[in-house]
Design a protein around this motif. Structure first.
Motif, PDB file in Angstrom:
ATOM      1  N   VAL A 187       0.877  -1.177   0.000  1.00 29.40           N
ATOM      2  CA  VAL A 187       0.000   0.000   0.000  1.00 29.40           C
ATOM      3  C   VAL A 187       0.911   1.223   0.000  1.00 29.40           C
ATOM      4  CG1 VAL A 187      -1.802   1.238   1.259  1.00 29.40           C
ATOM      5  CG2 VAL A 187      -1.802  -1.260   1.224  1.00 29.40           C
ATOM      6  N   GLU A 188       0.560   2.223  -0.829  1.00 34.38           N
ATOM      7  CA  GLU A 188       1.510   3.313  -1.060  1.00 34.38           C
ATOM      8  C   GLU A 188       1.390   4.493  -0.102  1.00 34.38           C
ATOM      9  OE1 GLU A 188       0.902   4.218  -5.194  1.00 34.38           O
ATOM     10  OE2 GLU A 188       1.388   2.163  -5.782  1.00 34.38           O
ATOM     11  N   LYS A 189       0.178   4.788   0.337  1.00 38.31           N
ATOM     12  CA  LYS A 189       0.001   6.020   1.109  1.00 38.31           C
ATOM     13  C   LYS A 189      -0.951   5.809   2.276  1.00 38.31           C
ATOM     14  CE  LYS A 189      -0.080  10.018  -1.343  1.00 38.31           C
ATOM     15  NZ  LYS A 189       1.108  10.702  -0.814  1.00 38.31           N
ATOM     16  N   LEU A 190      -0.667   6.516   3.385  1.00 35.19           N
ATOM     17  CA  LEU A 190      -1.544   6.466   4.560  1.00 35.19           C
ATOM     18  C   LEU A 190      -2.011   7.883   4.866  1.00 35.19           C
ATOM     19  CD1 LEU A 190      -2.731   4.903   7.033  1.00 35.19           C
ATOM     20  CD2 LEU A 190      -0.573   5.323   8.207  1.00 35.19           C
ATOM     21  N   VAL A 191      -3.329   8.067   5.045  1.00 33.42           N
ATOM     22  CA  VAL A 191      -3.832   9.392   5.443  1.00 33.42           C
ATOM     23  C   VAL A 191      -4.463   9.300   6.825  1.00 33.42           C
ATOM     24  CG1 VAL A 191      -4.230  10.442   3.180  1.00 33.42           C
ATOM     25  CG2 VAL A 191      -6.031   9.053   4.206  1.00 33.42           C
ATOM     26  N   ILE A 192      -4.288  10.370   7.594  1.00 37.54           N
ATOM     27  CA  ILE A 192      -4.892  10.449   8.928  1.00 37.54           C
ATOM     28  C   ILE A 192      -5.447  11.860   9.132  1.00 37.54           C
ATOM     29  CG2 ILE A 192      -3.367   8.719   9.992  1.00 37.54           C
ATOM     30  CD1 ILE A 192      -1.913  11.193  11.316  1.00 37.54           C
ATOM     31  N   PRO A 193      -6.464  11.997   9.995  1.00 36.74           N
ATOM     32  CA  PRO A 193      -6.889  13.332  10.399  1.00 36.74           C
ATOM     33  C   PRO A 193      -6.162  13.673  11.696  1.00 36.74           C
ATOM     34  CG  PRO A 193      -8.514  11.709  11.073  1.00 36.74           C
ATOM     35  CD  PRO A 193      -7.341  10.941  10.544  1.00 36.74           C
ATOM     36  N   SER A 194      -5.941  14.948  11.949  1.00 40.02           N
ATOM     37  CA  SER A 194      -5.291  15.307  13.203  1.00 40.02           C
ATOM     38  C   SER A 194      -5.868  16.614  13.719  1.00 40.02           C
ATOM     39  CB  SER A 194      -3.783  15.455  12.978  1.00 40.02           C
ATOM     40  OG  SER A 194      -3.188  16.084  14.091  1.00 40.02           O
ATOM     41  N   VAL A 195      -6.147  16.659  15.023  1.00 42.98           N
ATOM     42  CA  VAL A 195      -6.547  17.945  15.601  1.00 42.98           C
ATOM     43  C   VAL A 195      -5.306  18.832  15.561  1.00 42.98           C
ATOM     44  CG1 VAL A 195      -8.463  17.198  17.060  1.00 42.98           C
ATOM     45  CG2 VAL A 195      -6.144  16.979  17.915  1.00 42.98           C
ATOM     46  N   SER A 196      -5.502  20.155  15.444  1.00 42.77           N
ATOM     47  CA  SER A 196      -4.358  21.025  15.159  1.00 42.77           C
ATOM     48  C   SER A 196      -3.252  20.937  16.220  1.00 42.77           C
ATOM     49  CB  SER A 196      -4.824  22.466  14.948  1.00 42.77           C
ATOM     50  OG  SER A 196      -5.644  22.836  16.024  1.00 42.77           O
ATOM     51  N   GLN A 197      -3.609  20.702  17.504  1.00 42.12           N
ATOM     52  CA  GLN A 197      -2.565  20.636  18.548  1.00 42.12           C
ATOM     53  C   GLN A 197      -1.596  19.475  18.320  1.00 42.12           C
ATOM     54  OE1 GLN A 197      -6.032  20.831  18.899  1.00 42.12           O
ATOM     55  NE2 GLN A 197      -6.295  20.026  20.979  1.00 42.12           N
ATOM     56  N   THR A 219      -0.798  18.121  15.278  1.00 42.52           N
ATOM     57  CA  THR A 219      -0.224  18.064  13.937  1.00 42.52           C
ATOM     58  C   THR A 219       1.306  18.027  13.977  1.00 42.52           C
ATOM     59  OG1 THR A 219      -2.124  19.289  13.190  1.00 42.52           O
ATOM     60  CG2 THR A 219      -0.290  19.186  11.680  1.00 42.52           C
ATOM     61  N   GLY A 220       1.893  18.850  14.850  1.00 43.62           N
ATOM     62  CA  GLY A 220       3.352  18.907  14.956  1.00 43.62           C
ATOM     63  C   GLY A 220       3.930  17.555  15.339  1.00 43.62           C
ATOM     64  N   MET A 221       3.276  16.892  16.304  1.00 44.91           N
ATOM     65  CA  MET A 221       3.762  15.583  16.745  1.00 44.91           C
ATOM     66  C   MET A 221       3.715  14.556  15.612  1.00 44.91           C
ATOM     67  SD  MET A 221       1.955  12.803  19.106  1.00 44.91           S
ATOM     68  CE  MET A 221       0.955  12.458  17.679  1.00 44.91           C
ATOM     69  N   TRP A 222       2.593  14.537  14.879  1.00 45.47           N
ATOM     70  CA  TRP A 222       2.476  13.585  13.770  1.00 45.47           C
ATOM     71  C   TRP A 222       3.536  13.851  12.705  1.00 45.47           C
ATOM     72  CZ3 TRP A 222       0.144   9.190  14.185  1.00 45.47           C
ATOM     73  CH2 TRP A 222      -1.003   9.060  14.968  1.00 45.47           C
ATOM     74  N   MET A 223       3.871  15.122  12.515  1.00 50.19           N
ATOM     75  CA  MET A 223       4.836  15.451  11.473  1.00 50.19           C
ATOM     76  C   MET A 223       6.265  15.154  11.928  1.00 50.19           C
ATOM     77  SD  MET A 223       2.876  18.838  10.017  1.00 50.19           S
ATOM     78  CE  MET A 223       3.985  19.288   8.710  1.00 50.19           C
ATOM     79  N   ASP A 224       6.591  15.507  13.183  1.00 53.83           N
ATOM     80  CA  ASP A 224       7.969  15.338  13.661  1.00 53.83           C
ATOM     81  C   ASP A 224       8.284  13.887  14.011  1.00 53.83           C
ATOM     82  OD1 ASP A 224       8.024  18.023  13.399  1.00 53.83           O
ATOM     83  OD2 ASP A 224       7.789  18.460  15.544  1.00 53.83           O
ATOM     84  N   LYS A 225       7.359  13.242  14.717  1.00 54.64           N
ATOM     85  CA  LYS A 225       7.661  11.915  15.246  1.00 54.64           C
ATOM     86  C   LYS A 225       7.298  10.804  14.263  1.00 54.64           C
ATOM     87  CE  LYS A 225       6.714   9.275  19.438  1.00 54.64           C
ATOM     88  NZ  LYS A 225       5.773   9.168  20.556  1.00 54.64           N
ATOM     89  N   TYR A 226       6.239  11.047  13.474  1.00 54.81           N
ATOM     90  CA  TYR A 226       5.755   9.985  12.586  1.00 54.81           C
ATOM     91  C   TYR A 226       5.981  10.302  11.105  1.00 54.81           C
ATOM     92  CZ  TYR A 226       3.131   8.190  16.674  1.00 54.81           C
ATOM     93  OH  TYR A 226       2.753   7.695  17.903  1.00 54.81           O
ATOM     94  N   PHE A 227       6.592  11.443  10.815  1.00 53.10           N
ATOM     95  CA  PHE A 227       6.933  11.838   9.436  1.00 53.10           C
ATOM     96  C   PHE A 227       5.738  12.014   8.499  1.00 53.10           C
ATOM     97  CE2 PHE A 227      10.575   9.298  11.025  1.00 53.10           C
ATOM     98  CZ  PHE A 227      11.449  10.364  11.196  1.00 53.10           C
ATOM     99  N   PHE A 228       4.632  12.505   9.020  1.00 53.84           N
ATOM    100  CA  PHE A 228       3.499  12.826   8.142  1.00 53.84           C
ATOM    101  C   PHE A 228       3.676  14.244   7.600  1.00 53.84           C
ATOM    102  CE2 PHE A 228       1.610   9.197  10.168  1.00 53.84           C
ATOM    103  CZ  PHE A 228       0.667   8.735   9.263  1.00 53.84           C
TER     104      PHE A 228
END
Ligand SMILES: [Zn+2]
Ligand SMILES: [Zn+2]
Ligand SMILES: [Zn+2]
Ligand SMILES: [Zn+2]
Ligand SMILES: [Zn+2]
Length: 520
Positions: free
Chosen positions: A451-461, A463-472
Motif C-alpha cells: 500500500v503506497e500512502k496512509l492518510v490520517i486526520p489530526s486535531v491542530s494541537q 499536527t506537529g507531533m504527527w509530522m515530527d515523530k511519525y513523518f506525516f
C-alpha cells in the motif's frame, strides 16, 4: 439549475467532532461528560461456588467424546440455566472497569460474576486439571494464588491447546468461557452496536439522497448521484460544469472506463469497494467464493493478506502483542474449530476495543443519520449510504497480559491509499510510546501489502507531533486533494488537519520505540 442539483437542508445539528486523538502526548480531557475516567470498582460480596469446585474431580458431558449425543442437549440446558441465573447478578457498569480484557467485558456484561470459580477441564478425559477464580485481570489460581492470564492458566494446567476459553468452565453452571463469550456477544445491547445501518428515506421524503457531501460532510448545494444516495459539492470533486442529465458518482462508475453502464454488469471490489467491469480489467466473480470479487490482483492480495492476519496475536517486545480484528457475522456452528474459535475471539475483542475507543474519543455522531461514527467504525457496520458504510474497516489492537491498551481503526482503499481515522491509547498507558508501537505495526503491515500512502486526520494541537515523530505531511498539493476526493474516507470538520505519508519512507522498525526516539 440542473435536474440533479438541489439545495439540501441539514436535518440535524452538528455532532461533536474530535478527529484524531489518543496519541501518546495527548492529555486527558476530564471536562467532557463523555469522557469516562476508568476507576476501580468498589468491592462487593459475591456468592461463590468454591465448595463444589473443591469437591469435584471430573465432570461428565462437558467436552470431548462424552459431550456428543445427548451431551449437546445437556450443554444447551446448562447454558439456559446460566442465562437465567445471570439475571440475578448485579451488573458493574462497563465504565467503572479498570482493565479492558475479555474477562472484564464478560463481567461487565453480567455473564460472569467477579470471583466466580472456574475449572480447566481436559478435552479428552473431562478431568479437572486446574481451579481458580475469575477477576478482571485474569484468573487467580487456587493452587498457588498466582494471578494468571487466560492462556497462562491453560499452560499452568498442563495443556497447550491455544484455545483456553473453550476448556475453562464456570464451576457453578458448567458453561465454558467460550459459551459465555457467545452469550455476551448475542446480548441485545451488544447486538445493537453492530446492526447494519439501514437508513431508508422517510416515506414523505422528496428524494432518497444523503444530506451531507461525501467529501467534506457538509450540507448546502449538492449534486446527487442518480444511482446511490451519495451527494457532493461540485467544488469538492473539482467539477466545473454541472451535468444536465443523470450523473453517477465515483462509486457508481467503473474505476477503469468511467462508465456506469455498458460493457457488462458492474461488480464491486471487495477490497477497495469501487465498481468495475471485468472486461475492463477486473476479475470475474469467483463462483467458489461468491461474496468476494476483486477489481485486480493488488486488491486481491491486500484482501487475502489482511484476512490471513485476522485474529492472530503477533508477539512484539516487552510482552506486547498486536492483533488485527474485524467483526464477522458468520453464524456459530458450535463445532469450535480453529477458525470459529478465532472468530469468537475477534468479536469479543472488538467489543473490548470499542470500550477503549469510547474512553479515548468524544462521542461523534453523524448529524444526518445519528450514527455513532467511532462505534460504527470499530464494529465495521455497513450502510447503503456510502459515506457511512464502514464495513471495510479493520481494528488493530495492542495488548499486554490480555489487556487492550491501544486501538486503531484502519481501512485500505486499494494499493494507492489506506486511512487511519482513529488511534487511541488508554489513559494510564499514554506517554509510553504505545500508540507509536501500534502505528509502526500497522505501517509495516501496509508496506508488506504494498500500500503506497496512509492518510490520517489530526486535531491542530497534535499536527506537529504527527509530522515530527511519525513523518506525516499536510495534504496541500491540489493534485493530492483531487485524488483523495475520489476515495470514500471518513471526513472530519475543516478544523481537523489532513495529513499523509508515503509508506516507502519508514523508520527502522526493528528498533524498540526508545531506541527509535533517540534517533529522531
Ligand atoms: Zn497455581
Ligand atoms: Zn463537500
Ligand atoms: Zn453513486
Ligand atoms: Zn469499465
Ligand atoms: Zn479494488
Amino acid at each position: 439549475m440542473a435536474y440533479n442539483f438541489r439545495n439540501r437542508n441539514l436535518l440535524n445539528t452538528r455532532g461533536a467532532y474530535l478527529g484524531s486523538s489518543g496519541s501518546d502526548s495527548e492529555s486527558q480531557d476530564d471536562s467532557d461528560p463523555d469522557f469516562l475516567t476508568p476507576s476501580r470498582t468498589p468491592r462487593r460480596s459475591t456468592q461463590n461456588n468454591t465448595a463444589r469446585a473443591g469437591g469435584a474431580s471430573s465432570i461428565r458431558n462437558l467436552s470431548g467424546k462424552r459431550a456428543r449425543g445427548n451431551g449437546e442437549e445437556h450443554k444447551r440446558g446448562l447454558r439456559e440455566r446460566h442465562r437465567r441465573r445471570r439475571k440475578r447478578f448485579s451488573q458493574v457498569p462497563q465504565a467503572q472497569i479498570s482493565r479492558r480484557t475479555v474477562l472484564s467485558w464478560l463481567i461487565g456484561s453480567g455473564v460472569i460474576e467477579e470471583k466466580e470459580a472456574v475449572w480447566y477441564v481436559a478435552a479428552q478425559s473431562g478431568n479437572i486439571l486446574g481451579e481458580g477464580k475469575v477477576n478482571r485481570e485474569g484468573i487467580l489460581c487456587s493452587c498457588c494464588s498466582g494471578q494468571l492470564t487466560v492462556e497462562e492458566f491453560e499452560v499452568h494446567s498442563g495443556r497447550k491447546t491455544r484455545k483456553p476459553y473453550q476448556y475453562i468452565y464456570l464451576a457453578g453452571s458448567q458453561v465454558s468461557l467460550l459459551d459465555c463469550q457467545i452469550e455476551a456477544w448475542e446480548d441485545k445491547e451488544e447486538e445493537e452496536r453492530r446492526t447494519f445501518n439501514n437508513i431508508q428515506p422517510a416515506s414523505k421524503a422528496v428524494d432518497r439522497n444523503d444530506d451531507a457531501c461525501m467529501v467534506c460532510a457538509d450540507g448546502g448545494d449538492l449534486i446527487c448521484c442518480e444511482r446511490c444516495p451519495s451527494t457532493f459539492h461540485p467544488r469538492c470533486i473539482f467539477m466545473e460544469i454541472i451535468p444536465q442529465g443523470d450523473w453517477l458518482c465515483p462509486y457508481c462508475i467503473c474505476k477503469y472506463c468511467g462508465n456506469g453502464n455498458g460493457n457488462g454488469p458492474l461488480m464491486q471490489c471487495s477490497q477497495c469497494e469501487k465498481k468495475y467491469h471485468f472486461r475492463c480489467g477486473g476479475e470475474t466473480l469467483d463462483l467458489m467464493n461468491p461474496p468476494v470479487a476483486f477489481c485486480g490482483s493488488s486488491c486481491r492480495k491486500i484482501y487475502k493478506g489482511l484476512h490471513n492476519l485476522l485474529g492472530s496475536q503477533n508477539e512484539l517486545h516487552d510482552g506486547l502483542t498486536w492483533t488485527l480484528l474485524q467483526r464477522t457475522d458468520e453464524p456459530f456452528t458450535g463445532s469450535y474449530g480453529e477458525e470459529e474459535y478465532k472468530r469468537i475471539q475477534c468479536n469479543s475483542k472488538i467489543a473490548v476495543a470499542w470500550l477503549v475507543m469510547n474512553e479515548c474519543f468524544l462521542s461523534t455522531v453523524d448529524r444526518h443519520t445519528r450514527a455513532n461514527i467511532v462505534q460504527s467504525i470499530v464494529y465495521n457496520r455497513g450502510s447503503y449510504v456510502t459515506r457511512i458504510n464502514y464495513s471495510g474497516f479493520y481494528t488493530a489492537i495492542l495488548e499486554k497480559n490480555d489487556e487492550i491498551i491501544s486501538v486503531a481503526s484502519i481501512r485500505v482503499h486499494g494499493k494507492r491509499l489506506a486511512e487511519m481515522p482513529f488511534i487511541g491509547t488508554r489513559g494510564e498507558y499514554r506517554r509510553l510510546g504505545m500508540a507509536y508501537v501500534l502505528e509502526n505495526c500497522i505501517e509495516s503491515t501496509l508496506c508488506s501489502l504494498k500500500v503506497e500512502k496512509l492518510v490520517i486526520p489530526s486535531v491542530s494541537q497534535l499536527t506537529g507531533m504527527w509530522m515530527d515523530k511519525y513523518f506525516f505531511s499536510r495534504v496541500q498539493e491540489e493534485r493530492l486533494v483531487k485524488e483523495l476526493s475520489l476515495y470514500n474516507t471518513v471526513m472530519f470538520p475543516s478544523s481537523v488537519v489532513r495529513l499523509h505519508k508515503n509508506l516507502a519512507m519508514l523508520p527502522d522498525l526493528n528498533l524498540s520505540p526508545q531506541e527509535n526516539e533517540g534517533h529522531f
